[in-house]
Design an enzyme around this catalytic site. Structure first.
Site, short mmCIF file in Angstrom:
data_model
loop_
_atom_site.label_atom_id
_atom_site.label_comp_id
_atom_site.label_asym_id
_atom_site.label_seq_id
_atom_site.Cartn_x
_atom_site.Cartn_y
_atom_site.Cartn_z
N ARG A 25 0.81 -1.22 0.00
CA ARG A 25 0.00 0.00 0.00
C ARG A 25 0.84 1.27 0.00
O ARG A 25 0.40 2.31 -0.42
CB ARG A 25 -0.93 0.01 1.22
CG ARG A 25 -0.19 0.09 2.53
CD ARG A 25 -1.05 0.25 3.76
NE ARG A 25 -0.22 0.26 4.94
CZ ARG A 25 0.40 1.34 5.41
NH1 ARG A 25 0.24 2.51 4.81
NH2 ARG A 25 1.18 1.26 6.47
N GLU A 62 5.57 4.30 23.56
CA GLU A 62 4.47 3.81 22.72
C GLU A 62 3.62 2.80 23.47
O GLU A 62 2.38 2.84 23.40
CB GLU A 62 5.01 3.18 21.44
CG GLU A 62 3.89 2.77 20.48
CD GLU A 62 4.33 1.83 19.38
OE1 GLU A 62 3.81 1.96 18.27
OE2 GLU A 62 5.18 0.96 19.65
N TYR A 138 -5.10 0.74 18.45
CA TYR A 138 -4.76 -0.18 19.55
C TYR A 138 -5.31 0.20 20.92
O TYR A 138 -6.04 -0.56 21.54
CB TYR A 138 -3.23 -0.29 19.66
CG TYR A 138 -2.56 -0.84 18.46
CD1 TYR A 138 -2.49 -2.21 18.23
CD2 TYR A 138 -1.96 0.00 17.52
CE1 TYR A 138 -1.85 -2.73 17.11
CE2 TYR A 138 -1.33 -0.50 16.39
CZ TYR A 138 -1.28 -1.87 16.20
OH TYR A 138 -0.66 -2.37 15.08
N ARG A 186 -8.41 -20.42 29.56
CA ARG A 186 -7.92 -20.40 28.20
C ARG A 186 -8.47 -19.20 27.42
O ARG A 186 -8.40 -19.16 26.21
CB ARG A 186 -8.28 -21.71 27.49
CG ARG A 186 -7.62 -22.94 28.11
CD ARG A 186 -7.85 -24.20 27.29
NE ARG A 186 -9.24 -24.62 27.32
CZ ARG A 186 -9.76 -25.47 28.21
NH1 ARG A 186 -8.99 -25.95 29.17
NH2 ARG A 186 -11.02 -25.83 28.16
N CYS A 206 -1.40 -3.97 13.04
CA CYS A 206 -0.48 -4.99 12.50
C CYS A 206 -0.38 -6.15 13.49
O CYS A 206 -0.56 -7.30 13.13
CB CYS A 206 0.89 -4.39 12.24
SG CYS A 206 0.88 -3.14 10.94
N ASN A 278 8.38 -4.44 18.21
CA ASN A 278 7.31 -5.33 18.66
C ASN A 278 7.82 -6.33 19.69
O ASN A 278 7.16 -6.59 20.71
CB ASN A 278 6.70 -6.09 17.49
CG ASN A 278 6.13 -5.20 16.41
OD1 ASN A 278 6.34 -5.45 15.22
ND2 ASN A 278 5.42 -4.14 16.79
N HIS A 308 8.12 -9.20 6.03
CA HIS A 308 8.72 -8.58 4.84
C HIS A 308 9.83 -7.60 5.17
O HIS A 308 9.92 -7.06 6.27
CB HIS A 308 7.64 -7.87 4.02
CG HIS A 308 6.80 -6.91 4.80
ND1 HIS A 308 5.59 -7.29 5.37
CD2 HIS A 308 6.99 -5.61 5.14
CE1 HIS A 308 5.07 -6.25 6.01
NE2 HIS A 308 5.91 -5.22 5.88
N TYR A 310 11.15 -4.05 3.38
CA TYR A 310 10.92 -3.06 2.33
C TYR A 310 12.14 -2.99 1.43
O TYR A 310 13.28 -3.23 1.86
CB TYR A 310 10.62 -1.69 2.95
CG TYR A 310 9.20 -1.58 3.47
CD1 TYR A 310 8.14 -1.38 2.60
CD2 TYR A 310 8.93 -1.68 4.83
CE1 TYR A 310 6.83 -1.29 3.05
CE2 TYR A 310 7.62 -1.58 5.31
CZ TYR A 310 6.58 -1.39 4.41
OH TYR A 310 5.29 -1.31 4.87
#
Length: 423
Positions: A25, A62, A138, A186, A206, A278, A308, A310
């Site tokens: 995108r 963050e 989020y 659970r 994401c 992350n 991925h 970039y």
């Protein structure tokens, strides 16, 4: 031993070797693989990569932003965290053009540059409230998921009503409550993928959800935790399974009874820039939750979908993976003084690779360092000079945390590697 950096650089190499070319995108283009996993044992150290310098305070800022249910970048900007600037500016730019279409003839007015935009976020609260907002991303879903109720059943009609009629769900506080009251459940999950509100997000999540899992600690592990927390000089480690301390006695608390693991799921993985954030962010989240419910951080697991690189991150990835140093390069790292301490006569130019190893000189350009340790300001969740957090709901406690509350100890790393962020 630092296994995390090895896993991460192996993943970079996997993408370079096996990735397929895909468009995206942002228009940048990627090479991509699908379905990978990262696993880290938290007792090996805090999961902050060492093969490049990581901005820990930015990561903390963050995460606290998420945990506080905040979705406006002003909090981030005020704390010098700029990883969401591009998304907010892109939203501002596209909507500004819709509201201010070019007119015929000379047209001098224009939208702000990104630096002007950020400055105005800092100084103009009205502007920040409108253009700093990123939608129901989020933090909104973690802390304020809209509650939906079905009504009218008794009349034969089915009507669904949502917020504000029936309030919101605080998934984080619910998770803490469930861990304290039903740790074998659970259903210890938090979800950010709210299908009905994806169109109200500047960027769909994401990393879209996480799950935690707890297990009882063995007697030996509980004893080791108690011993390490209460060790005094001269004290011997004598574990006798038939003569254990009474860990339920207040004298021995807060010796944990359980270990806790966290697994997050991620649909899209910017492996060079995003994934290191992350990993550390969910590692910190696991530490925070574990501390609140008095459990021991155990395993951190990341399930990764579209993994991925970039196209403008390829060379940076190769730099982080590193290359093997030649024998000549390694010999040059041994000074004559170092050589003379062991050998009589000659010089470093005669050494072999195995002989150079005795000085712990790297064989690669980017060897990993030992992982650091996390520390909080003190065991009572100290906040400032005059205030201590007591037994208040975790959701309220989160709102009082500051980014500098969490610190890294013994963090060694190679220099940072700069790469452009694709928005």
């Amino acid at each position: 031993m630092n296994k995390l950096d090895k896993q991460y650089t192996d993943l970079l190499q996997d993408i370079l070797d096996n990735g397929v070319t895909k468009q995206d995108r942002t228009g940048t283009g990627t090479i991509s693989v699908f379905g990978r996993q990262i696993r880290h044992d938290m007792k090996d150290g805090f999961p902050l990569l060492t093969t490049k310098k990581m901005p820990f305070k930015t990561i903390v800022t963050e995460l606290l932003w998420f945990l506080q249910g905040n979705t406006n970048i002003k909090y981030l900007v005020d704390n010098n965290c700029h990883i969401w600037d591009g998304d907010a500016y892109k939203n501002y730019e596209s909507n500004w053009l819709k509201e201010n279409p070019p007119m015929a003839g000379p047209y001098t007015d224009s939208c702000l540059t990104i630096s002007e935009f950020i400055d105005k976020i800092k100084t103009d609260i009205v502007f920040a409230m409108k253009w700093g907002e990123l939608g129901r991303i989020y933090g909104r879903q973690w802390r304020k998921w809209p509650s939906i109720k079905r009504i009218g059943i008794e009349t034969g009609d089915t009507i669904y009503k949502a917020y504000p009629d029936y309030g919101e769900v605080d998934q984080i506080q619910n998770l803490i409550n469930d861990l304290k009251n039903n740790p074998d459940s659970r259903r210890l999950m938090v979800n950010a993928w709210n299908v009905g509100e994806l169109d109200q997000m500047v960027l769909p999540p994401c990393h879209y959800g996480f799950q935690v899992y707890t297990s009882e600690l063995s007697d030996l592990r509980r004893y080791n935790i108690w011993f390490n927390n209460n060790y005094e000089t001269g004290m011997e480690r004598l574990f006798d399974p038939k003569n254990l301390p009474d860990f339920d006695n207040p004298y021995y608390t807060p010796t944990p009874k359980r270990a806790i693991s966290l697994m997050w799921n991620q649909r899209s993985v910017d492996t060079f820039l995003g994934l290191p954030f992350n990993i550390a962010s969910y590692g910190l989240l696991l530490e925070i939750i574990a501390k609140e419910v008095n459990m021991v951080p155990d395993e951190l697991i990341g399930n990764l979908g579209d993994v991925h690189l970039y196209s403008n991150h390829i060379e940076q990835a190769k730099e982080q993976i590193g290359r093997e140093l030649s024998l000549t390069e390694r010999r040059e790292m041994v000074t004559q003084e170092m050589f003379n301490q062991i050998y009589n006569g000659g010089g470093p130019e005669t050494l072999s690779h195995s002989e150079i190893d005795q000085w712990n000189i790297s064989r690669k350009t980017r060897e990993s360092f030992p992982l650091p340790k996390l520390s909080c300001l003190d065991e009572y969740w100290y906040l400032n000079d005059v205030e201590l957090v007591g037994e208040i709901p975790f959701a309220e406690k989160i709102d009082k945390f500051r980014p500098d509350f969490f610190q890294m100890q013994d963090y060694q790393s190679h220099p940072a590697i700069k790469a452009p962020l694709s928005n």
